[in-house]
Write an enzyme that holds these catalytic residues in place. Structure first.
Site, PDB file in Angstrom:
ATOM      1  N   LYS A 261      98.837 125.659 174.492  1.00 21.97           N
ATOM      2  CA  LYS A 261      97.762 126.369 173.787  1.00 21.97           C
ATOM      3  C   LYS A 261      97.253 127.491 174.660  1.00 21.97           C
ATOM      4  O   LYS A 261      97.279 127.390 175.893  1.00 21.97           O
ATOM      5  CB  LYS A 261      96.599 125.414 173.484  1.00 21.97           C
ATOM      6  CG  LYS A 261      95.699 125.899 172.367  1.00 21.97           C
ATOM      7  CD  LYS A 261      96.399 125.749 171.023  1.00 21.97           C
ATOM      8  CE  LYS A 261      95.469 125.689 169.864  1.00 21.97           C
ATOM      9  NZ  LYS A 261      96.098 124.989 168.734  1.00 21.97           N
TER      10      LYS A 261
ATOM     11  N   ASP B 251      96.446 130.992 165.949  1.00 23.76           N
ATOM     12  CA  ASP B 251      95.433 129.933 165.889  1.00 23.76           C
ATOM     13  C   ASP B 251      94.145 130.606 165.371  1.00 23.76           C
ATOM     14  O   ASP B 251      94.227 131.633 164.693  1.00 23.76           O
ATOM     15  CB  ASP B 251      95.270 129.293 167.277  1.00 23.76           C
ATOM     16  CG  ASP B 251      94.554 127.947 167.227  1.00 23.76           C
ATOM     17  OD1 ASP B 251      95.165 126.956 166.816  1.00 23.76           O
ATOM     18  OD2 ASP B 251      93.361 127.875 167.581  1.00 23.76           O
TER      19      ASP B 251
ATOM     20  N   THR C 262     100.128 125.592 157.223  1.00 23.68           N
ATOM     21  CA  THR C 262      99.128 124.614 157.652  1.00 23.68           C
ATOM     22  C   THR C 262      98.438 124.035 156.421  1.00 23.68           C
ATOM     23  O   THR C 262      98.336 122.806 156.266  1.00 23.68           O
ATOM     24  CB  THR C 262      98.104 125.245 158.621  1.00 23.68           C
ATOM     25  OG1 THR C 262      98.828 125.849 159.699  1.00 23.68           O
ATOM     26  CG2 THR C 262      97.153 124.210 159.176  1.00 23.68           C
TER      27      THR C 262
ATOM     28  N   ASN D 216      92.506 130.856 157.468  1.00 23.47           N
ATOM     29  CA  ASN D 216      93.862 130.668 156.928  1.00 23.47           C
ATOM     30  C   ASN D 216      94.076 129.253 156.382  1.00 23.47           C
ATOM     31  O   ASN D 216      94.474 129.082 155.228  1.00 23.47           O
ATOM     32  CB  ASN D 216      94.882 130.997 158.035  1.00 23.47           C
ATOM     33  CG  ASN D 216      96.303 130.648 157.636  1.00 23.47           C
ATOM     34  OD1 ASN D 216      96.674 129.478 157.573  1.00 23.47           O
ATOM     35  ND2 ASN D 216      97.110 131.640 157.337  1.00 23.47           N
TER      36      ASN D 216
END
Ligand code: GLU
Length: 428
Positions: free
Chosen positions: A106, A146, A190, A221
Site C-alpha cells: 500500500k 485507492d 470493487t 468509486n
C-alpha cells in the site's frame, strides 16, 4: 466515531485473533505482525504559483514471500505511516482470501488533492514515482488506485515509470486507462465484488435482495458502483454520504441521478427531495444493507449499537473498530469483512496484470465471469470456515486467509510444521 484508533494496532490484533483461533504458533504472528519493507519519501512539486512544496509519501510492502506486493496508493490529508502499514497488511489477507499470488502492499501521500490543480496533481503523481520507482516493478510491487486516486493518475504514474526504466512495462501498475493496457471491468470491479458478496449473503440468510433498502457511507468509486449494481438487482438506495455530509431519502434515489448530482456539485448533499443528515445518520439509517465505503474507524461501539441493517458489507478498508466488531458480533449482524467484500478491485487488478504479462486482452464478459467465480468461491469458503469453527465472519476470513499464507511460509522453510503434522511425520 472518528480516527482515534491506530489501524496498525488493530490489524495486529486481528492477525493475533486468527492465529490463536487456528491454534497456530507465535512464530506465525511474528512473521506477519509488521511490513517486510517500508519507505518514506519526500516529494518536491513545482506549484502553479512558481513555488515548490514538499509532500510526504509512503510505500509499504507487508509480505513478499507469496509473490509481488500488491495494493493501491491513496492521496489524503490524514494519511499516516501506521495507516499505510495497516492497509498493506490488510492487502495480504485480502489477496489470500481470493487466492491471488501476491502479498500486501500500500502507498499513500499526505495531500488534499481537492486543493491541487490538474497540473499540480500530475506533477505530484509523477514525483511520487520518481521517489519510489526502485522499490516497485511487475515482479516486485504493483500499485493501483485507492482513495482519491484513479485511472488517470495511474496513467501518469505508468508514463513516468516507463520513462525512467526506458521500456514498456504495463504490468507495473493496475487500474490504468484502457488505452495504456488497463482491463475492461476494472473501474467497476470493487463495487461489483461488493454486490456479489451481498447477493450471496442475502441468499445465505434467506433474505430478499429485491426491495431491500441500502445505506452507503462514502460515495466514491466503490460506493457509487455498489449502488448502481445493487439497484440493477432490485435494491433501493435510501441513504448516502460523502466527506461533506449525508442525505436520507426513505423513498429511494435513482443512483444515476445521485451520481450526476455529485458530479455537478461535488457532493451528495442537497440532492433534490432528500433530508440532510450526518455520517452517523447514514450509518444508522433504517435499511437492510449498510455499505461503509469511506475510511477506517467509522463503526465504533456506539455506531454499532445504532445500526439497523441486517447485513454490513465493508466496501472500505478497516471501517469497523474492534469495539464496534464486538457489538456487531453480539447483535448477530452479518458482517461481510473488508478483506472479502472489497476484494473485487484487487482481483480484477490481478486479471489486468495477467493480461499485461501475456499481452493478450480479455472481453469484459470474461473479466466479469472470472470475478464472479472468485468472489462466490471465496464467500462460500469464508462462510464454511465460520460455520466449522463457530467463528465470527471477520475472524473466519482471517483464518481462511492465514491458513494459505502459513502454508506458503512453511514450504519456504520460514515456519515450522504445526505439532500435529510433526507427529504424523514421525510415526511414518
Ligand atoms: N485499493 C484497492 C484495495 O484496497 C485495490 C488494490 C489493487 O487493485 O491492487 O483493495
Amino acid at each position: 466515531m472518528g480516527g482515534a484508533q491506530n489501524p496498525f494496532l488493530i490489524a495486529q490484533q486481528q492477525i493475533r485473533n486468527a492465529v490463536v483461533a487456528l491454534g497456530e504458533s507465535e512464530e506465525l504472528y511474528e512473521l506477519l505482525k509488521a511490513p517486510a519493507h517500508f519507505v518514506e519519501v519526500q516529494i518536491p512539486v513545482r506549484m502553479d504559483d512558481g513555488g515548490v512544496r514538499v509532500f510526504t509519501g509512503y510505500r509499504s510492502q507487508h509480505l513478499t514471500t507469496l509473490g509481488p506486493a500488491k495494493g493501491g496508493i491513496r492521496f489524503h490529508p490524514a494519511v499516516t505511516a501506521d495507516e499505510v502499514k495497516a492497509l498493506s497488511m490488510w492487502m495480504t489477507f485480502k489477496t489470500s482470501v481470493v487466492g491471488l499470488p501476491y502479498g500486501g502492499g500500500k502507498g499513500g501521500v499526505v495531500v488534499d488533492p481537492r486543493k491541487l490543480s490538474q497540473g499540480e496533481l500530475e506533477r505530484l503523481a509523477r514525483g511520487y514515482v520518481r521517489e519510489i520507482w526502485p522499490f516497485i516493478g511487475p515482479d516486485r510491487d504493483i500499485p493501483a488506485p485507492d482513495v482519491n486516486t484513479n485511472a488517470q493518475i495511474m496513467g501518469w504514474m505508468l508514463d513516468e515509470y516507463e520513462k525512467i526504466v526506458g521500456r514498456s512495462c504495463p504490468g507495473v501498475i493496475t487500474g490504468k486507462p484502457i488505452a495504456l493496457g488497463g482491463s475492461l471491468g476494472r473501474n467497476e470491479a470493487t463495487g461489483r465484488g461488493v454486490v456479489i458478496t451481498i447477493r450471496e449473503a442475502m441468499e445465505y440468510l434467506g433474505l430478499r435482495l429485491e426491495g431491500a433498502r441500502v445505506a452507503i457511507q462514502g460515495f466514491g468509486n466503490a460506493g457509487q458502483f455498489t449502488g448502481l449494481l445493487l439497484e440493477e438487482l432490485g435494491a433501493v438506495v435510501v441513504a448516502a454520504s460523502d466527506s461533506r455530509g449525508g442525505i436520507l431519502c426513505p423513498g429511494g434515489v435513482r443512483v444515476a441521478d445521485l451520481i450526476a448530482h455529485k458530479q455537478a456539485t461535488g457532493s451528495v448533499v442537497g440532492f433534490p427531495g432528500s433530508r440532510a443528515t450526518d455520517q452517523y445518520g447514514v450509518l444508522t439509517a433504517d435499511c437492510e444493507i449498510l455499505v461503509p465505503a469511506a475510511l477506517e474507524n467509522q463503526i465504533d461501539a456506539e455506531v454499532a449499537r445504532g445500526i439497523r441493517a441486517r447485513v454490513v458489507a465493508e466496501a472500505a478498508n478497516g471501517p469497523t473498530t474492534p469495539d464496534g466488531d464486538h457489538v456487531l458480533a453480539q447483535r448477530g449482524i452479518f458482517v461481510i469483512p473488508d478483506i472479502l467484500a472489497n476484494a473485487g478491485g484487487v482481483t480484477v487488478s490481478y486479471f489486468e496484470w495477467v493480461q499485461n504479462l501475456n499481452q493478450f486482452y480479455w472481453t469484459e464478459e470474461e473479466v466479469n465471469a472470472r470475478l464472479e467465480q472468485k468472489m462466490v468461491e471465496s464467500f462460500r469458503q469464508v462462510v464454511a470456515t465460520a460455520e466449522r469453527h463457530g467463528a465470527y465472519t471477520r475472524t473466519a476470513a482471517y483464518m481462511y486467509s492465514i491458513q494459505r499464507i502459513a502454508e506458503g511460509l512453511r514450504v519456504r522453510g520460514l515456519l515450522q510444521a504445526p505439532a500435529r503434522q510433526l507427529r504424523v511425520a514421525a510415526g511414518q
